[in-house]
Design a protein around this motif. Structure first.
Motif: not given
Length: 135
Positions: A18-21, A40-41, A119-121, A126-130
């Protein structure tokens, strides 16, 4: 080298992350990486859902890591699969991520992160959100 007992000890079990963490914790523990751009991918590939199945140009991709049946696993759709991970594709749909992580590590070693087309696109800048909170 990552062994199955080590992965089981790390707690590589889930259905929907459910979450990135929560997802990041498992990835870091199970793949022994401090930062993996795959968070992110994998979000863009499967939405952290281990039950995801995608039909894609005559082949099928399974599970959290969307592992393809043409090269990496076997099913009854493509009988001449290369089956590099030596596993049935349906094992990527269960709650035990151990075998998923082992196969994903093989894919990373052989193909790199760009094996996952998202991944590439979507995940190379700008991966700060991940970035999840420090574990």
């Amino acid at each position: 080298q990552i062994t199955r007992p080590a992965l089981r000890t790390a707690g590589c079990l889930s259905t929907v992350w459910g979450s990135c963490k929560r997802f990041s914790t498992a990835i870091q523990s199970c793949l022994c990486l401090t930062h993996w751009p795959g968070i992110c991918t994998i979000f863009h590939t499967s939405g952290y859902d281990t039950q995801t199945i995608v039909n894609n140009n005559g082949s099928t991709e399974y599970g959290l890591f969307q592992i393809n049946n043409k090269f990496w696993c076997r099913d009854n759709q493509i009988l001449q699969s290369r089956n590099i991970c030596d596993i049935s594709c349906d094992k990527f749909l269960d709650d035990d991520l151990t075998d998923d992580m082992i196969c994903a590590k093989k894919i990373l070693d052989k193909e790199g992160i760009d094996y996952w087309l998202a991944h590439k696109p979507l995940c190379s800048e700008k991966l700060e959100q991940w970035h999840c909170e420090k574990l």
